[in-house]
Design an enzyme around this catalytic site. Structure first.
Site, mmCIF file in Angstrom:
data_model
loop_
_atom_site.group_PDB
_atom_site.id
_atom_site.type_symbol
_atom_site.label_atom_id
_atom_site.label_comp_id
_atom_site.label_asym_id
_atom_site.label_seq_id
_atom_site.Cartn_x
_atom_site.Cartn_y
_atom_site.Cartn_z
ATOM 1 N N ALA A 35 8.426 -6.045 -1.756
ATOM 2 C CA ALA A 35 7.533 -5.268 -0.899
ATOM 3 C C ALA A 35 8.365 -4.555 0.179
ATOM 4 O O ALA A 35 9.367 -3.932 -0.136
ATOM 5 C CB ALA A 35 6.437 -6.163 -0.324
ATOM 6 N N SER A 36 8.008 -4.712 1.452
ATOM 7 C CA SER A 36 8.691 -3.942 2.497
ATOM 8 C C SER A 36 10.086 -4.445 2.846
ATOM 9 O O SER A 36 10.762 -3.829 3.674
ATOM 10 C CB SER A 36 7.824 -3.879 3.757
ATOM 11 O OG SER A 36 6.731 -3.018 3.542
ATOM 12 N N VAL A 37 10.535 -5.516 2.232
ATOM 13 C CA VAL A 37 11.949 -5.860 2.356
ATOM 14 C C VAL A 37 12.791 -4.797 1.649
ATOM 15 O O VAL A 37 14.001 -4.701 1.861
ATOM 16 C CB VAL A 37 12.215 -7.274 1.794
ATOM 17 C CG1 VAL A 37 13.677 -7.669 1.932
ATOM 18 C CG2 VAL A 37 11.346 -8.307 2.534
ATOM 19 N N TYR A 42 3.073 2.644 11.133
ATOM 20 C CA TYR A 42 3.674 2.151 9.892
ATOM 21 C C TYR A 42 3.186 3.017 8.742
ATOM 22 O O TYR A 42 1.992 3.341 8.664
ATOM 23 C CB TYR A 42 3.275 0.708 9.695
ATOM 24 C CG TYR A 42 4.114 -0.052 8.712
ATOM 25 C CD1 TYR A 42 5.504 0.078 8.700
ATOM 26 C CD2 TYR A 42 3.533 -0.919 7.800
ATOM 27 C CE1 TYR A 42 6.282 -0.642 7.810
ATOM 28 C CE2 TYR A 42 4.296 -1.648 6.919
ATOM 29 C CZ TYR A 42 5.669 -1.506 6.916
ATOM 30 O OH TYR A 42 6.441 -2.209 6.037
#
Length: 409
Positions: free
Chosen positions: A80-82, A190
């Site tokens: 995901a956002s990693v 975001y």
């Protein structure tokens, strides 16, 4: 085959466990064991590096609860956002090499990407604004439309975690049809900015984003488990979700929508996307990797050991770029270039030092780097949203500092 040269890449970051710290281990074990016993987490891999040495490493719980497959340290996770700090690092390498300009309008590379404000005007957006999420863009899952009828949904935009068949170029065309939420540079939100950044990198390099990331980051840093799909599907963990932080997690279903915040559209998850090498490369949420690889990236950044990226470049990433703006639910926190940056520990009620970097991922991940303490922490779980924003995240942080500071006393 990767296009980087092993002869010119930096020595690999060593992740062999070195001299465990008993106080650290007992404190972190307690936080992890409690989360597992209370069934807030299904499984996790936690790594902690102090002064360049891994001093704690543990895989716990289930990679697949129903099949009774234990979690292993080399498990693969949907990042995901990693994904964001990985792609942001690739962009900063091109900035350091003079092929990308932080303050140039992205229309230099993407001339057709011209989203407009509500009044119809089309302001420039800079690379810096993409990296710092001050570009005026949004996310489909953050639309205030729990009925799924928000502006991103109407435009057919993908957040990068569903099974949308569109290409990256087509998704950008759809993103550009959604009105900007504010004048770029005047607020923080975001957003899909890192997906747009991925398209900028494709234009700069003239090759697909997976090849760019491999050339600039994952190849040189020997992040051999990390790509835009699972390279070894047998090691991919099963994803779990809970309606809230107190409900026993259930196996995440294909197409299931789970909102991290009440009243918003929520993320449409298709866990099978991680197995599809043809899914468009979402720079903001589409990668798959291991905890060791994430630690390799964080430590390479902290030690300024990413090839071509100088210490000054890393310092710029770790500088608050968003002015007084930042995540609205995180007092004392601003945003740098690819991750959040703590500027007021008292306001954040955090033991972390000023300048600590942090972010997470919707599939259940959190990580942070405290440069002042020469400390890097990676916690990848298979349980959303507990592993990203639940009680476990704060408990782990507090356990780490109790263990590290206790050992220093």
């Amino acid at each position: 085959m990767p296009s980087y040269s092993p002869e010119t890449s930096h020595p690999a970051i060593s992740l062999a466990i070195s001299s465990p710290i008993p106080l650290l281990a007992s404190a972190v074990d307690a936080a992890l064991d409690t989360a597992l016993a209370e069934q807030r987490l299904v499984g996790a891999v936690v790594l902690i590096a102090v002064d360049g040495q891994v001093r704690y490493a543990r895989a716990a719980g289930w990679a697949d609860r129903e099949a009774q497959h234990a979690m292993n340290r080399d498990a693969l996770f949907r990042l995901a956002s990693v994904s964001k700090p990985i792609v942001s690092t690739a962009a900063m390498v091109r900035v350091a090499q003079g092929q990308l300009d932080l303050d140039a309008p992205i229309q230099r590379w993407l001339p057709d990407f011209r989203p407009a404000l509500a009044d119809g005007s089309q302001p420039d957006i800079s690379v810096r604004q993409l990296l710092s999420h001050t570009a005026g863009l949004g996310y489909r899952f953050l639309d205030p439309a729990p009925d799924g009828d928000g502006p991103h949904a109407r435009a057919g935009v993908s957040d990068g975690m569903d099974d949308s068949p569109v290409s990256l170029a087509e998704n950008l065309r759809r993103i550009a049809r959604v009105p900007l939420q504010y004048v770029p540079g005047t607020a923080w939100g975001y957003s899909l900015a890192t997906d747009v950044l991925g398209a900028v990198l494709e234009a700069v390099d003239g090759q697909p984003l997976p090849a760019v990331v491999d050339t600039l980051v994952t190849g040189p840093l020997r992040m051999h488990d990390t790509a835009f799909h699972a390279l070894d599907p047998a090691r991919l963990t099963t994803a779990y979700a809970a309606a809230d932080h107190t409900t026993r997690p259930h196996r995440l279903q294909e197409g299931e929508i789970v909102s991290p915040f009440p009243g918003l559209a929520g993320i449409r998850f298709n866990p099978s996307r991680a197995l599809d090498p043809h899914a468009f490369p979402s720079g903001g949420g589409g990668m798959v990797g291991s905890a060791d690889d994430v630690m390799r990236l964080l430590e390479a950044l902290r030690q300024a050991r990413v090839p071509s990226l100088t210490a000054d470049g890393v310092a710029e990433m770790g500088r608050v770029q968003s002015g007084p703006h930042g995540p609205p639910d995180s007092p004392g926190v601003g945003f740098g270039l690819g991750f959040s940056v703590l500027h007021d520990p008292a306001a954040a009620a955090s033991p972390e030092s000023v300048g600590t970097w942090r972010w997470g991922g919707a599939y259940g991940h959190s990580w942070f780097v405290d440069p002042s303490h020469r400390l890097s922490v990676v916690a990848l779980t298979n349980t959303l949203y507990e592993g990203m924003s639940g009680k476990f995240v704060g408990d782990l942080r507090d356990a780490v500092y109790a263990g590290v500071k206790g050992a220093e006393a």
